[in-house]
Design a protein around this motif. Structure first.
Motif, PDB file in Angstrom:
ATOM      1  N   CYS B  74       0.783  -0.721  -0.069  1.00  0.00           N
ATOM      2  CA  CYS B  74       0.141   0.139  -0.117  1.00  0.00           C
ATOM      3  C   CYS B  74       1.148   1.717   0.050  1.00  0.00           C
ATOM      4  O   CYS B  74       2.266   1.371   0.645  1.00  0.00           O
ATOM      5  CB  CYS B  74      -0.593  -0.256   1.380  1.00  0.00           C
ATOM      6  SG  CYS B  74      -2.317   1.553   1.385  1.00  0.00           S
ATOM      7  N   MET B  75       0.435   2.546  -0.774  1.00  0.00           N
ATOM      8  CA  MET B  75       1.169   3.654  -1.021  1.00  0.00           C
ATOM      9  C   MET B  75       0.816   4.999   0.263  1.00  0.00           C
ATOM     10  O   MET B  75       1.416   5.693   0.427  1.00  0.00           O
ATOM     11  CB  MET B  75       0.512   4.079  -1.942  1.00  0.00           C
ATOM     12  CG  MET B  75       0.979   3.273  -3.442  1.00  0.00           C
ATOM     13  SD  MET B  75       2.655   3.038  -3.218  1.00  0.00           S
ATOM     14  CE  MET B  75       3.188   4.418  -4.419  1.00  0.00           C
ATOM     15  N   CYS B  77      -1.472   6.421   0.254  1.00  0.00           N
ATOM     16  CA  CYS B  77      -1.899   8.150  -0.403  1.00  0.00           C
ATOM     17  C   CYS B  77      -2.663   8.661   0.625  1.00  0.00           C
ATOM     18  O   CYS B  77      -2.938   9.143   1.806  1.00  0.00           O
ATOM     19  CB  CYS B  77      -2.966   7.814  -1.497  1.00  0.00           C
ATOM     20  SG  CYS B  77      -2.455   6.250  -2.623  1.00  0.00           S
ATOM     21  N   ALA B  81      -7.840   6.839  -2.619  1.00  0.00           N
ATOM     22  CA  ALA B  81      -8.922   6.103  -3.350  1.00  0.00           C
ATOM     23  C   ALA B  81      -9.913   5.493  -2.582  1.00  0.00           C
ATOM     24  O   ALA B  81     -10.684   5.599  -2.265  1.00  0.00           O
ATOM     25  CB  ALA B  81      -8.683   5.921  -4.671  1.00  0.00           C
ATOM     26  N   CYS B  82      -9.569   4.759  -2.166  1.00  0.00           N
ATOM     27  CA  CYS B  82      -9.731   3.715  -1.376  1.00  0.00           C
ATOM     28  C   CYS B  82     -10.664   4.038  -0.075  1.00  0.00           C
ATOM     29  O   CYS B  82     -11.889   3.920   0.168  1.00  0.00           O
ATOM     30  CB  CYS B  82      -8.417   2.827  -0.677  1.00  0.00           C
ATOM     31  SG  CYS B  82      -7.497   3.096   0.550  1.00  0.00           S
ATOM     32  N   VAL B  99      -3.101   4.837   6.561  1.00  0.00           N
ATOM     33  CA  VAL B  99      -4.280   4.370   5.864  1.00  0.00           C
ATOM     34  C   VAL B  99      -4.450   2.760   6.538  1.00  0.00           C
ATOM     35  O   VAL B  99      -4.104   2.313   6.373  1.00  0.00           O
ATOM     36  CB  VAL B  99      -3.932   4.775   4.678  1.00  0.00           C
ATOM     37  CG1 VAL B  99      -6.155   3.627   3.619  1.00  0.00           C
ATOM     38  CG2 VAL B  99      -4.400   5.544   3.388  1.00  0.00           C
ATOM     39  N   CYS B 116      -8.783   1.839  -5.925  1.00  0.00           N
ATOM     40  CA  CYS B 116      -7.551   2.017  -5.393  1.00  0.00           C
ATOM     41  C   CYS B 116      -6.702   1.810  -6.930  1.00  0.00           C
ATOM     42  O   CYS B 116      -6.572   0.884  -7.974  1.00  0.00           O
ATOM     43  CB  CYS B 116      -6.817   1.422  -4.595  1.00  0.00           C
ATOM     44  SG  CYS B 116      -5.092   0.872  -4.754  1.00  0.00           S
ATOM     45  N   PHE B 118      -3.532   0.984  -7.506  1.00  0.00           N
ATOM     46  CA  PHE B 118      -2.356   0.726  -6.873  1.00  0.00           C
ATOM     47  C   PHE B 118      -2.594  -0.636  -6.833  1.00  0.00           C
ATOM     48  O   PHE B 118      -2.011  -1.617  -6.991  1.00  0.00           O
ATOM     49  CB  PHE B 118      -1.474   0.664  -6.356  1.00  0.00           C
ATOM     50  CG  PHE B 118      -1.161   2.322  -6.212  1.00  0.00           C
ATOM     51  CD1 PHE B 118       0.325   2.788  -7.235  1.00  0.00           C
ATOM     52  CD2 PHE B 118      -2.071   3.495  -5.580  1.00  0.00           C
ATOM     53  CE1 PHE B 118       0.980   4.574  -7.085  1.00  0.00           C
ATOM     54  CE2 PHE B 118      -1.417   4.755  -5.713  1.00  0.00           C
ATOM     55  CZ  PHE B 118      -0.385   5.521  -6.315  1.00  0.00           C
ATOM     56  N   LYS B 137      -5.044  -5.580   3.282  1.00  0.00           N
ATOM     57  CA  LYS B 137      -4.219  -4.740   2.931  1.00  0.00           C
ATOM     58  C   LYS B 137      -2.734  -4.054   3.528  1.00  0.00           C
ATOM     59  O   LYS B 137      -2.497  -3.996   4.524  1.00  0.00           O
ATOM     60  CB  LYS B 137      -4.036  -3.412   2.169  1.00  0.00           C
ATOM     61  CG  LYS B 137      -4.857  -3.075   2.889  1.00  0.00           C
ATOM     62  CD  LYS B 137      -5.610  -1.377   2.164  1.00  0.00           C
ATOM     63  CE  LYS B 137      -4.946  -0.338   2.913  1.00  0.00           C
ATOM     64  NZ  LYS B 137      -3.624   0.587   4.091  1.00  0.00           N
TER      65      LYS B 137
HETATM   66  S1  SF4 Z   1      -5.210   4.036  -2.564  1.00  0.00           S
HETATM   67 FE1  SF4 Z   1      -4.650   1.657  -2.406  1.00  0.00          FE
HETATM   68  S2  SF4 Z   1      -2.874   2.166  -2.544  1.00  0.00           S
HETATM   69 FE2  SF4 Z   1      -3.584   4.497  -1.340  1.00  0.00          FE
HETATM   70  S3  SF4 Z   1      -3.766   4.196   0.264  1.00  0.00           S
HETATM   71 FE3  SF4 Z   1      -5.895   3.287  -0.325  1.00  0.00          FE
HETATM   72  S4  SF4 Z   1      -4.897   1.099   0.000  1.00  0.00           S
HETATM   73 FE4  SF4 Z   1      -3.063   2.225  -0.316  1.00  0.00          FE
END
Ligand code: SF4
Ligand code: SF4
Lengths: 530, 276
Positions: B74-75, B77, B81-82, B99, B116, B118, B137
Motif C-alpha cells: 500500500c502506498m 496515499c 481513493a480507497c 491508511v 485503488c 495501485f 492490506k
Molecule cells: S488507494 Fe490504494 S495505495 Fe492508496 S492508500 Fe488506498 S489502498 Fe493504499
C-alpha cells in the motif's frame, strides 16, 4: 376467503415448476457461498473484485427497473392519465427489480450481514454511500406504491385512503431518488479514471447513465407488456406503448449528441478505430442507440407490437446491458499475467435463480392481485374509476365535471376473458356497460329460437343499454370476442342519478337512442345481406 | 504531528525478501502454497495473506538484461481513493500517514479494490459467513508506529533500501540522492506527486512504468467523483423543487382544461353509421 379458494384451485404449470427448480439451484449455490466464501462459487479474484453480479444484477437491474419512475411521473406529475393502465405493471416490475438487486447484493457483498452499516456509518464522499441510501429509500417508496394492490385485494380501506392521499409525495420522492441513483451508478465509475476505457470514461458518465436508464424504462415496459399480453391473455396496449415510446428517440438522441461532442472534445476518436474495444463501442452505438432512434421515430414501428418489441430489445441489450458491461468490466485493462475474468456457472446460477424468483413473483401478483387495470373488479369502485377513465369512451364524454364525478362514483371496471358470456337475452338488465378494450358480439334469438349474431360492439361503445330503457329487460345476449375491459355502471344507481339530474338523463337517453338506432340499422343490413 | 513516510530506494534492494517475511511475521500472516509461475516473484501476487511483496522484473537495458525489484505494498496515499470511495468509512487516513482499516465497519463491497489505482486492497475470497471475510492490506504498521516502533519491513531491510522518516524530509533526501548520483537514478521521485502524493516514495534506476507502477497525474483519482458528490445535495434540492413545480403546473392546467364538446364526436362510429 376468496384467496384460499382460488389457491386451492390453482394448479402449478410446468413453466413455473422449472423456474422453481432454478430458484432452488440458486439458493443451493448461495448456501455454498455463505459457507465457503465468494471464491467458492465465482471466478472473482483480487484482480477482478467486481464481476457479473455488479455489471448485470446491479447496474443492468437498476437501469431496467427505471420504467417504474418514468411511468409514475408521467401519470402523476405530468398528468398523462392515459398511461394509467400500464402504471401498475411498471411499478411492480420496478419493485421486484429492486428487490432482486438487493438479493444479488446480499450474495455479492463480502459481509451481507452488515448491509445495515450503510445506515449508521456515513461517508458522504462515497458515491456508493449515496447509491446505497437511494436504493434503500426508493425500494421503500416502491413498496408503498405497490401496496395498494395488496390492500385492495384485502379490502383494507384505511391504508388505501392514506396511500391515495400521499401518492404525489411518493411519486415526487421516487422520481428524485431514481434520478439521483440512476446517475450515481455512473458517477461510481468516475472514481476509476485509470480503469474505465477512455471511450466510456467521461465527466458526463452520470448523465449518460441517467439518459440510457430513462430510455430503457419505456423499452422495458414495452418488452414486459408484450410478454405479459402473451402469458396472461390480455390485450396489448399498442397505442399507449407507441405513445410512451416517443420518448426513446429524444432521450437517446440527446445521449448520442452528448457522446459525440464529448469524445470529440476529448480528442478520443482515435480509440474508436483500434479493434478490440472499439468494435464493442460501435456495436453499442449503432445497434443500441442509432437503430432504436431510427426505429422508434417511425410511426409504422410505433403502431405495431412486434416491431416495437424488437426495437425495445435493441435498447435493452445493446444500449444498456452491453454499455454497462463495457463501462464496468470488459473495458477495464487486464492485469499483467492474468487471464480475463469470465463468470463461472455458479455465478450465472445465482443470477438466473434471482430472475426466476422475480418472474414467479410477478406471475403470482398478476394472478392474485389487481395488477392489470382490468382486474380492478374487486376494488371499491370509487378508488378505481376516475372521470379520466370515463372519458376514454365518447359515450361518456360530458363537459360537466359534476356529471362525470357522479358517473365515476357508480362505475366500476371489469374484465372478461375471450368468449365469455356477459349477459343473456331475456334477463333483467341490471347494468349498463361501456366497452374500453376488446370486442363484444351481440346475439338475439330469431323466431325459431335460434341465436343469430346481431351486432358487434367495439371499444368506446355502450352495450346492455336495456338498463336505461323500460322495461329493463335485455333484448340480446352479449359474448366477448376477445379479452375485454369494460366499465360497468349499475342500472339502478344510474336511474337514481338521472332522476336527480334530469339533464344528464336526457343526454344519456339521447346517446342511448342513437346507439340503439345504429344497432337497428346494423341488424337490418345484416339480415338483408343474408 | 509528524507525517511519516517511507523512501524505498529500489537501486539498493537486493531482492532478499526480508521485508516480505518480516511483514508476515509481524502481522501473523500464513504462508501461501505456491507453484512455479516462471517468475521469481513468489507468491505471484499480493493477497489477503501477503501484504508486502517483492516483485522481480527482468528488464532489458540496452542489450543487457538485469534484475530489478519492486517492493509492492500500500502506498498510503495522501488522498486515498480507497478512503474516498468506502461507503461506510471503514478506511481512514490517519494524520501520521497510515491508511488504516476498521475490521468492524466493512461491508465487503470491494469498491476500495476497484478504485485503488495501485491495486492494493485484497479480499478474503475463501472465507464464508462464519469466518467473516475482510479486506486486507498493508497497514504501515500503524500498531507499531503508535508504540514508537518503525514498520517491520523498514526495520528488517539489511541493505537500507527502506528508509522510514518524515515524508517531507524523505523527499529532500530522495532528491539529494538523485542530485548526487544522476546517472544511477531516473530523475523522478515516484509518489511525491502521483495521484495527489503518497506516503511511500520510490527511487529507481529504470522507468517506473517498467517496474510496474502506474503512470498517474498529480490529481487524486477521485477528484471527479468527489465533486459530483458535493453537487448532489444542492442538485437534489433544485430537482425536487422543479418536479414539485411541474406537478403543480400540470395539476392546475388540468383543472382549467378545455372541456370536450358536447355529444358524440363526428368520428364516433355510432354517428357515422346512424347518418348513413
Ligand atoms: S488507494 Fe490504494 S495505495 Fe492508496 S492508500 Fe488506498 S489502498 Fe493504499
Ligand atoms: S470493501 Fe470494505 S473497506 Fe472496501 S470499500 Fe467496501 S466497505 Fe469499504
Amino acid at each position: 376467503m376468496i384467496k384460499t379458494a382460488t389457491l386451492a384451485r390453482y394448479r402449478v404449470p410446468p413453466g413455473v415448476l422449472m423456474l422453481g427448480a432454478l430458484v432452488v439451484i440458486g439458493v443451493l449455490v448461495a448456501l455454498v457461498r455463505y459457507l465457503f466464501g465468494i471464491g467458492a462459487i465465482s471466478n472473482l479474484n483480487d484482480a477482478y473484485p467486481w464481476g457479473l453480479w455488479i455489471s448485470f444484477d446491479l447496474l443492468c437491474g437498476v437501469a431496467t427497473a427505471a420504467g417504474a419512475f418514468i411511468t409514475a411521473s408521467a401519470v402523476y406529475i405530468f398528468r398523462m392519465e392515459r398511461f394509467r393502465p400500464i402504471l401498475r405493471p411498471a411499478i411492480l416490475t420496478g419493485f421486484l427489480g429492486y428487490l432482486m438487486v438487493i438479493v444479488a447484493l446480499l450474495v455479492d457483498l463480502g459481509r451481507p450481514e452488515r448491509i445495515w452499516h450503510l445506515i449508521i456509518y456515513w461517508n458522504p464522499h462515497s458515491v456508493l454511500f449515496e447509491v446505497g441510501w437511494c436504493v434503500m429509500l426508493y425500494t421503500t417508496v416502491l413498496a408503498l406504491e405497490f401496496s395498494p394492490m395488496l390492500f385492495e385485494r384485502l379490502g383494507w380501506k384505511m391504508p388505501l385512503e392514506f396511500l391515495h392521499r400521499i401518492t404525489i409525495v411518493l411519486v415526487l420522492l421516487g422520481t428524485l431518488l431514481s434520478t439521483l441513483h440512476q446517475s450515481s451508478l455512473g458517477s461510481m465509475f468516475m472514481a476509476m479514471p485509470t480503469k474505465v476505457n477512455p471511450l466510456w470514461f467521461s465527466q458526463f458518465l452520470p448523465l449518460y447513465f441517467f439518459l440510457t436508464a430513462a430510455a430503457v424504462g419505456p423499452a422495458m415496459v414495452i418488452v414486459e407488456s408484450y410478454i405479459s399480453s402473451r402469458v396472461f391473455w390480455r390485450g396489448l396496449e399498442v397505442d399507449l406503448l407507441g405513445e410512451l415510446s416517443k420518448a426513446i428517440p429524444i432521450l437517446l438522441g440527446i445521449y448520442l449528441l452528448l457522446k459525440v461532442f464529448d469524445i470529440t472534445l476529448a480528442g478520443e476518436w482515435g480509440f474508436a478505430f483500434q479493434g478490440g474495444m472499439s468494435i464493442l463501442f460501435w456495436v453499442e452505438i449503432l445497434l443500441g442507440v442509432v437503430a432504436p432512434i431510427v426505429l422508434f421515430s417511425m410511426p409504422s414501428v410505433r403502431s405495431d407490437g412486434k416491431r416495437m418489441l424488437v426495437a425495445a430489445l435493441l435498447v435493452v441489450f445493446f444500449g444498456v446491458v452491453l454499455n454497462r458491461f463495457n463501462v464496468s468490466l470488459i473495458g477495464w485493462p487486464r492485469p499483467a499475467n492474468l487471464s480475463m475474468y469470465l463468470p463461472n456457472w455458479m455465478e450465472f446460477a445465482i443470477t438466473i435463480g434471482i430472475w426466476s424468483a422475480g418472474i414467479v413473483a410477478y406471475g403470482l401478483v398478476a394472478k392474485f392481485l389487481p395488477l392489470f387495470a382490468a382486474d380492478h373488479v374487486v376494488t371499491p369502485a370509487k378508488a378505481v374509476v376516475t372521470p379520466e377513465i370515463l372519458q376514454r369512451s365518447r359515450f361518456l364524454v360530458f363537459p360537466e365535471a359534476a356529471w362525470l364525478q357522479g358517473l365515476a362514483a357508480i362505475a366500476e371496471q371489469v374484465n372478461f376473458d375471450d368468449n365469455q358470456l356477459i349477459f343473456r337475452q331475456g334477463e333483467p338488465a341490471r347494468s349498463l356497460y361501456v366497452l374500453l378494450e376488446g370486442s363484444v358480439k351481440l346475439y338475439s334469438k330469431d323466431k325459431e329460437g335460434k341465436e343469430v349474431h346481431t351486432g358487434t360492439i367495439n371499444a368506446g361503445e355502450p352495450f346492455g343499454i336495456s338498463a336505461l330503457i323500460e322495461p329493463y329487460i335485455l333484448t340480446a345476449s352479449a359474448r366477448t370476442a376477445a379479452p375485454c375491459r369494460a366499465l360497468k355502471i349499475d342500472g339502478k344507481a344510474l336511474r337514481d342519478l338521472t332522476k336527480e339530474n334530469p339533464a344528464l338523463g336526457q343526454a344519456l337517453a339521447q346517446r342511448t337512442a342513437q346507439a340503439a338506432l345504429t344497432r337497428m340499422h346494423w341488424a337490418r343490413a345484416w339480415r338483408e345481406s343474408m | 504531528m509528524a507525517k511519516y513516510g517511507m523512501l524505498i530506494d529500489e537501486t539498493r534492494c537486493t531482492g532478499c525478501r526480508g521485508c516480505q517475511v518480516a511483514c508476515k511475521q509481524w502481522n501473523d500472516l500464513p504462508g501461501e502454497e505456491t507453484h512455479n509461475t516462471g517468475s521469481y516473484t513468489n507468491p505471484p501476487h499480493l493477497s489477503a495473506q501477503t501484504w508486502n511483496l517483492i516483485e522481480y522484473k527482468e528488464i532489458d537495458r540496452g542489450g543487457q538484461v538485469g534484475f530489478f525489484f519492486l517492493k509492492r505494498a500500500c502506498m498510503h496515499c495522501e488522498h486515498p481513493a480507497c478512503v474516498s470511495v468506502c461507503p461506510v468509512g471503514a478506511l481512514r487516513k490517519t494524520p501520521e500517514g497510515p491508511v488504516v482499516y476498521d475490521d468492524h465497519k466493512c461491508i465487503g463491497c470491494r469498491y476500495c479494490m476497484a478504485a485503488c489505482p495501485f491495486g492494493i486492497p485484497k479480499f478474503d475470497w475463501q472465507k464464508g459467513l462464519l469466518e467473516g471475510a475482510l479486506i486486507r492490506k498493508c497497514t504501515f504498521c500503524a500498531d507499531r508506529l503508535s508504540n514508537g516502533l518503525i514498520p517491520a519491513c523498514a526495520k528488517t531491510c539489511p541493505s537500507k533500501a527502506i528508509t522510514f522518516g518524515e515524508r517531507d524530509q524523505l523527499i529532500v533526501e530522495a532528491e539529494n540522492r538523485i542530485r548526487k548520483n544522476p546517472d544511477k537514478y531516473v530523475n523522478h521521485v515516484y509518489g511525491k506527486e502521483e495521484a495527489g502524493g503518497t506516503s511511500i516514495l520510490y527511487l529507481s534506476a529504470v522507468p517506473f512504468e517498467q517496474l510496474g507502477l502506474p503512470k498517474l497525474g498529480p490529481a487524486p483519482v477521485t477528484t471527479l467523483s468527489e465533486q459530483v458528490m458535493e453537487y448532489t445535495l444542492p442538485f437534489a434540492g433544485v430537482w425536487l423543487a422543479t418536479l414539485a413545480g411541474l406537478a403543480a403546473v400540470f395539476k392546475f392546467r388540468e383543472r382549467g382544461a378545455k372541456q370536450p364538446e358536447i355529444g358524440p364526436a363526428a368520428d364516433d362510429p355510432h354517428n357515422k353509421e346512424a347518418s348513413k
